[in-house]
Design a protein around this motif. Structure first.
Motif, mmCIF file in Angstrom:
data_model
loop_
_atom_site.group_PDB
_atom_site.id
_atom_site.type_symbol
_atom_site.label_atom_id
_atom_site.label_comp_id
_atom_site.label_asym_id
_atom_site.label_seq_id
_atom_site.Cartn_x
_atom_site.Cartn_y
_atom_site.Cartn_z
ATOM 1 N N VAL A 135 6.960 -6.053 18.194
ATOM 2 C CA VAL A 135 6.225 -6.863 17.290
ATOM 3 C C VAL A 135 6.915 -6.281 16.105
ATOM 4 C CG1 VAL A 135 4.362 -7.613 16.702
ATOM 5 C CG2 VAL A 135 4.345 -7.124 18.671
ATOM 6 N N ASN A 136 7.637 -7.199 15.641
ATOM 7 C CA ASN A 136 7.564 -7.069 14.415
ATOM 8 C C ASN A 136 6.037 -6.788 13.019
ATOM 9 O OD1 ASN A 136 8.765 -8.355 11.026
ATOM 10 N ND2 ASN A 136 8.062 -6.091 11.134
ATOM 11 N N LEU A 189 7.541 -1.433 11.852
ATOM 12 C CA LEU A 189 6.998 -1.220 10.902
ATOM 13 C C LEU A 189 7.610 -1.275 9.782
ATOM 14 C CD1 LEU A 189 4.031 1.965 11.898
ATOM 15 C CD2 LEU A 189 4.055 -1.153 12.366
ATOM 16 N N THR A 190 7.289 -2.399 8.704
ATOM 17 C CA THR A 190 7.723 -2.769 7.596
ATOM 18 C C THR A 190 6.646 -3.184 6.262
ATOM 19 O OG1 THR A 190 7.872 -4.881 7.820
ATOM 20 C CG2 THR A 190 9.824 -3.369 8.247
ATOM 21 N N SER A 191 7.133 -2.865 5.020
ATOM 22 C CA SER A 191 6.043 -3.744 4.693
ATOM 23 C C SER A 191 6.923 -4.714 3.073
ATOM 24 C CB SER A 191 5.686 -1.836 3.564
ATOM 25 O OG SER A 191 4.967 -3.481 1.790
ATOM 26 N N ARG A 192 6.167 -5.109 3.260
ATOM 27 C CA ARG A 192 6.430 -6.270 2.012
ATOM 28 C C ARG A 192 6.613 -5.900 0.375
ATOM 29 N NH1 ARG A 192 8.026 -10.466 5.464
ATOM 30 N NH2 ARG A 192 6.911 -10.661 6.528
ATOM 31 N N ARG A 213 12.053 0.763 3.749
ATOM 32 C CA ARG A 213 12.118 1.757 5.285
ATOM 33 C C ARG A 213 11.369 1.062 6.020
ATOM 34 N NH1 ARG A 213 16.299 4.903 3.335
ATOM 35 N NH2 ARG A 213 15.082 6.539 5.292
ATOM 36 N N VAL A 214 12.185 1.348 7.756
ATOM 37 C CA VAL A 214 11.720 0.637 9.116
ATOM 38 C C VAL A 214 10.897 2.289 10.076
ATOM 39 C CG1 VAL A 214 11.920 0.100 11.296
ATOM 40 C CG2 VAL A 214 13.791 -0.971 8.699
ATOM 41 N N LEU A 279 15.941 -3.934 2.156
ATOM 42 C CA LEU A 279 15.868 -2.861 3.240
ATOM 43 C C LEU A 279 17.178 -1.295 3.213
ATOM 44 C CD1 LEU A 279 15.156 -3.793 7.221
ATOM 45 C CD2 LEU A 279 13.660 -2.968 5.567
ATOM 46 N N GLN A 280 16.572 -0.760 2.958
ATOM 47 C CA GLN A 280 17.133 0.119 1.759
ATOM 48 C C GLN A 280 18.531 0.417 3.253
ATOM 49 O OE1 GLN A 280 17.743 1.897 -0.185
ATOM 50 N NE2 GLN A 280 15.961 1.062 -0.741
ATOM 51 N N PRO A 281 19.961 0.644 3.126
ATOM 52 C CA PRO A 281 21.324 0.311 3.759
ATOM 53 C C PRO A 281 21.219 1.546 5.032
ATOM 54 C CG PRO A 281 21.914 0.742 1.554
ATOM 55 C CD PRO A 281 20.151 0.766 1.684
#
Length: 293
Positions: A135-136, A189-192, A213-214, A279-281
């Motif tokens: 789940v994202n 987990l990500t943030s918008r 970040r993830v 997202l960062q590379p």
């Protein structure tokens, strides 16, 4: 003529003595319950949660043992060296064996505490290949989006805006993350927008969600039920309304839930295009792709 002191108990003592004793007994008995046995932590509903409870209790027992020792030494000094006359007691500068003892023992205790902390932390962050569910979880001001990666369906959450109005039925309006019991679940987990924190208290662990970040962790569900979830990071004016539910159900109920989402048109993913930050590379490879199952 001096008046003889009345030896009978006071009215206040008679009035409050029995209730105070009853309260004391009640507190003593309450301390023997299940809540006390787990250190007043929430009841764990994941495999790793029991490791957290054990470590929490062991830490408090060790701290209490040190406290009792220190209190005992203080009281012993108070009584053994209390002033009896004007003469000073025998003075000495140092006591080598004692100084070695109270230097080495704390170092060993801190080292053991540090080692066990790392062990429990590694257990909480351990990742297994091919989890049952991925789940994202995307945090947003002030709610949650849940993308079921492999099933290619999603849940779009809305803010609990009426929470502070005291209205009934608010929990039913919260986004609900449904998970199967006895399954390995991976949370991506990500943030918008800003920093949030994904927290289900009965999982006994949480992890921050940082823009760009993830962060990933896994749990193995062990108990069916409905559990509260919330953001544990102060993320803005309506942080208190950033709530969700978690339902752990049987595999059959979980499969039916996925089919219900498809029937409702919630197919696809609420993707990264909704994020305010890219997202960062070095994080792009961490974001999972659907497996096609």
């Amino acid at each position: 003529m001096r008046r003889r002191k009345d030896s009978r108990p006071s009215v206040v003592g008679q009035r409050w003595g029995l209730p105070a004793a009853m309260v004391g007994v009640a507190l003593l008995l309450a301390g023997c319950g299940e809540s006390a046995a787990r250190g007043y932590l929430p009841e764990p509903v994941t495999e790793a949660g029991h490791d957290v409870v054990f470590f929490w209790n062991a830490t408090w027992i060790a701290a209490l043992a040190v406290g009792v020792l220190v209190w005992g030494l203080i009281l012993w000094c108070l009584f053994a060296y209390r002033k009896k006359n004007d003469e000073l007691p025998t003075q000495f500068r140092y006591h080598v064996p004692l100084e070695i003892l109270y230097t080495i023992v704390p170092i060993l205790m801190v080292a053991a505490l540090f080692g066990k902390t790392i062990e429990v932390q590694n257990t909480l962050l351990e990742r297994q290949d091919n989890p049952d569910v991925v789940v994202n979880v995307a945090g947003k001001k002030w709610s949650w989006d849940f993308n079921y990666i492999n099933e290619d369906v999603y849940i779009a959450g809305v803010q609990a805006a009426t929470l502070n109005d005291g209205l009934e039925g608010v929990p039913e309006t919260l986004p609900t993350l449904v998970l199967p019991v006895d399954s390995r679940v991976e949370f991506v987990l990500t943030s918008r927008d800003v920093i949030h924190s994904f927290w289900v208290p009965q999982f006994l662990q949480k992890l921050d969600m940082v823009p760009g970040r993830v962060n990933i962790f896994q749990v193995t569900t062990t108990e069916e039920g409905t559990f509260d979830g919330k953001c544990a990071e102060l993320c803005g004016a309506y942080h208190s309304e950033m709530l969700f539910n978690v339902q752990v159900v049987s595999q059959e109920e979980y499969d039916q839930h996925i089919e219900d989402l498809r029937a409702a048109g919630n197919t696809g993913q609420l993707g990264l295009e909704l994020d305010q930050y890219e997202l960062q590379p070095d994080q792009r490879d961490k974001f999972p792709e659907p497996s096609g199952r």
